[in-house]
Design a protein around this motif. Structure first.
Motif, PDB file in Angstrom:
ATOM      1  N   ALA A   1       0.838  -1.205   0.000  1.00 27.27           N
ATOM      2  CA  ALA A   1       0.000   0.000   0.000  1.00 27.27           C
ATOM      3  C   ALA A   1       0.874   1.256   0.000  1.00 27.27           C
ATOM      4  O   ALA A   1       0.582   2.227  -0.720  1.00 27.27           O
ATOM      5  CB  ALA A   1      -0.935  -0.002   1.200  1.00 27.27           C
ATOM      6  N   GLY A   2       1.925   1.255   0.787  1.00 25.29           N
ATOM      7  CA  GLY A   2       2.840   2.398   0.808  1.00 25.29           C
ATOM      8  C   GLY A   2       3.543   2.589  -0.515  1.00 25.29           C
ATOM      9  O   GLY A   2       3.685   3.719  -1.002  1.00 25.29           O
ATOM     10  N   ALA A   3       3.977   1.492  -1.131  1.00 26.93           N
ATOM     11  CA  ALA A   3       4.628   1.592  -2.441  1.00 26.93           C
ATOM     12  C   ALA A   3       3.640   2.120  -3.483  1.00 26.93           C
ATOM     13  O   ALA A   3       4.014   2.932  -4.338  1.00 26.93           O
ATOM     14  CB  ALA A   3       5.170   0.225  -2.853  1.00 26.93           C
ATOM     15  N   GLY A   4       2.396   1.685  -3.399  1.00 29.12           N
ATOM     16  CA  GLY A   4       1.383   2.178  -4.327  1.00 29.12           C
ATOM     17  C   GLY A   4       1.115   3.665  -4.163  1.00 29.12           C
ATOM     18  O   GLY A   4       0.985   4.398  -5.152  1.00 29.12           O
ATOM     19  N   LEU A   5       1.029   4.129  -2.935  1.00 30.09           N
ATOM     20  CA  LEU A   5       0.792   5.554  -2.699  1.00 30.09           C
ATOM     21  C   LEU A   5       1.988   6.400  -3.143  1.00 30.09           C
ATOM     22  O   LEU A   5       1.819   7.500  -3.682  1.00 30.09           O
ATOM     23  CB  LEU A   5       0.483   5.806  -1.224  1.00 30.09           C
ATOM     24  CG  LEU A   5      -0.922   5.424  -0.789  1.00 30.09           C
ATOM     25  CD1 LEU A   5      -1.045   5.458   0.727  1.00 30.09           C
ATOM     26  CD2 LEU A   5      -1.945   6.350  -1.413  1.00 30.09           C
TER      27      LEU A   5
END
Length: 111
Positions: free
Chosen positions: A94-98
């Motif tokens: 999720a952090g990489a996506g954001l």
């Protein structure tokens, strides 16, 4: 140690009362905030708050990436390669996506 029945009842009721009181506080906060907003709109003094999506995605992406990475590393070091590892991989992804969203949108901003 043997606990009496009364002590067990009190120990069981304390979290229930805490959750109830917290819910009451949240309810009245939302109610008063709504009434305040309605009165400001009627008076013509309401200003819509601005939300910076890029800053939010950068901050939450960095936080999720760091938490997910540290949890993933910890769970791998502990040798538990099972479904529990998802507890670290999900926030990491999720952090990489954001952060990817932030990088893509930041590139669009200049054009």
């Amino acid at each position: 140690m043997i606990r009496s029945g009364a002590a067990q009842v009190i120990i069981a009721i304390i979290p229930i009362v805490g959750i109830f009181m917290g819910s009451v506080v949240v309810f009245f906060y939302l109610l008063w905030h709504h009434r305040r907003r309605v009165l400001l709109i009627k008076a013509g003094q309401y200003l819509k708050p601005k939300f910076d999506l890029l800053s939010f995605s950068l901050l939450s992406g960095l936080l999720l990436l760091s938490v997910g990475l540290s949890m993933t590393i910890f769970l791998i070091v502990m040798g538990k390669i099972n479904y529990g590892l998802l507890g670290g991989i999900i926030p990491l992804a999720a952090g990489a996506g954001l952060l990817a969203y932030y990088i893509i949108k930041r590139g669009d901003r200049g054009s």
